[in-house]
Design a protein around this motif. Structure first.
Motif, short mmCIF file in Angstrom:
data_model
loop_
_atom_site.label_atom_id
_atom_site.label_comp_id
_atom_site.label_asym_id
_atom_site.label_seq_id
_atom_site.Cartn_x
_atom_site.Cartn_y
_atom_site.Cartn_z
N SER A 1 31.17 -3.93 38.40
CA SER A 1 31.60 -3.48 37.08
C SER A 1 31.13 -2.05 36.82
O SER A 1 29.98 -1.70 37.10
CB SER A 1 31.03 -4.41 36.00
OG SER A 1 31.30 -3.91 34.71
N VAL A 2 32.04 -1.23 36.29
CA VAL A 2 31.70 0.14 35.90
C VAL A 2 32.17 0.34 34.46
O VAL A 2 33.03 -0.38 33.96
CB VAL A 2 32.34 1.18 36.83
CG1 VAL A 2 31.90 1.01 38.26
CG2 VAL A 2 33.87 1.13 36.75
N GLU A 3 31.60 1.32 33.80
CA GLU A 3 31.97 1.61 32.42
C GLU A 3 33.39 2.15 32.38
O GLU A 3 33.72 3.14 33.04
CB GLU A 3 30.99 2.60 31.81
CG GLU A 3 29.57 2.07 31.71
CD GLU A 3 28.61 3.11 31.15
OE1 GLU A 3 29.10 4.18 30.73
OE2 GLU A 3 27.40 2.85 31.14
N SER A 4 34.24 1.52 31.56
CA SER A 4 35.66 1.92 31.52
C SER A 4 35.90 3.12 30.61
O SER A 4 36.82 3.90 30.85
CB SER A 4 36.51 0.74 31.04
OG SER A 4 36.24 0.45 29.67
N GLY A 5 35.12 3.26 29.56
CA GLY A 5 35.34 4.34 28.61
C GLY A 5 36.18 3.93 27.42
O GLY A 5 36.57 4.78 26.62
#
Length: 357
Positions: free
Chosen positions: A118-122
């Motif tokens: 998981s990564v930060e989508s913004g």
């Protein structure tokens, strides 16, 4: 003689410097611990919308993706720390020792990168899961196909799940340059197919919806003149998802059949979710503009999508006053092979398409 008293080395500026150093070290640890931490150009993955609970969404995504990922690609393999390659003490050659050290660093980084991360989508209510060593379109299609057949609900907060095969900077010239190569596997001669384009922008106000669609449709047409628009039952759907300064692209199949890749809708039975009737499934070449079912409620449960994922398209040239909301922004060209952006499509266009919330 007593030495003069030295001033205390710490001051207000020193404290700020220490905090900056702490934050820099923290960011470095994050990068070393598993790759990028936020959505950026050059990634592949899966974009997921959820119902106000992003943490639970990530948990559900890991469980679902791991289940079907193991089914398609086998269990994920890990490298034990003791099994990492190490240099030999007998190496006297400095150059060979240096190469071994570089190899050890690369192996260590690869060990830390997981299949799903998981990564930060913004954007709010949007989760991005970076993938490594898999094909996002193949995996997501496999998930939806199984859920469509079994009608077994496996998620609570996940709404839509869109594979993202490529990302680039969200500027028109960058998108055009990237799309010319990205779209070739599906649309470059001798490959061909019917298609539609769906567009969504979040936290972005500098992109023009119609301009983006016009340019992408032109690229598809230039790759093969036999590529045609079909809004009813296209072979391919070109998905354009823009978040801040990043453009996410993918080409998916069965977009209409799988209810716009909505996991909540795809498990509903025919009684709960009415299918397209014969009139609505008629081919676009019958002289009327193709349209999706007016009763499509695939976004009712999705507050992130419901607000700005529709556009008004005239049903025919004689009744411009009667319109139907659809998510697609292209209309079929009755006689020509090249796709065209309909100038009438802006009739009743909602200017709030770029979701700034």
């Amino acid at each position: 003689m007593a030495s003069p008293v030295q001033p205390h080395p710490q001051s207000g500026g020193g404290k700020r410097k220490g905090k900056a150093q702490y934050l820099q070290a923290k960011r470095a640890r994050r990068r070393d611990g598993g790759g990028p931490r936020q959505l950026e150009p050059g990634l592949q993955g899966i974009l997921i919308t959820c119902n106000m609970n992003e943490r639970k969404c990530v948990e559900e995504a890991y469980i679902l993706l791991s289940e079907y990922g193991d089914d398609l690609y086998g269990p994920e393999k890990f490298i034990d720390k003791d099994q990492q390659p190490s240099g030999s003490e007998e190496d006297d050659d400095v150059e060979a020792a240096l190469k071994k050290e570089v190899g050890d660093i690369k192996a260590s980084m690869e060990m830390k990168l997981r299949r799903f991360q998981s990564v930060e989508s913004g954007a709010n209510n949007v989760v991005f899961i970076r993938t490594l060593g898999i094909e996002p379109e193949k995996l997501v299609h496999h998930i939806l196909q199984d859920m469509y057949k079994t009608k077994k609900k496996k998620t609570r907060v996940i709404l839509r799940m869109l594979p993202i095969s490529g990302t680039c900077k969200a500027f028109l010239e960058d998108m055009k340059r990237y799309a010319e190569t990205f779209l070739e596997p599906w649309f470059k001669a001798p490959n061909k197919g019917t298609f539609q384009i769906v567009y969504k922008a979040r936290n972005n106000s500098h992109m023009n919806r119609e301009e983006v669609i016009k340019e992408l449709a032109g690229i598809v047409g230039s790759l093969n003149s036999e590529n045609k628009v079909d809004l009813t039952n296209p072979q391919y759907t070109v998905v354009v998802e823009i978040i801040k300064a990043v453009c996410c692209l993918s080409v998916v199949k069965d977009y209409v059949l799988f209810r716009k890749y909505n996991l909540q809708e795809v498990v509903k039975s025919a009684e709960d979710s009415p299918q397209l009737n014969s009139k609505q499934t008629a081919q676009a070449g019958n002289g009327k503009k193709a349209k999706l079912e007016a009763g499509d409620r695939s976004n009712q449960n999705d507050p992130a999508e419901e607000k700005n994922n529709h556009q008004v398209v005239p049903e025919n040239s004689e009744k411009l006053g009667q319109t139907k909301p659809v998510s697609e922004t292209l209309v079929a060209n009755d006689g020509g092979a090249k796709p065209e952006l309909a100038s009438q499509i802006t009739e009743g266009f909602d200017s709030s398409e770029n979701d700034l919330s």
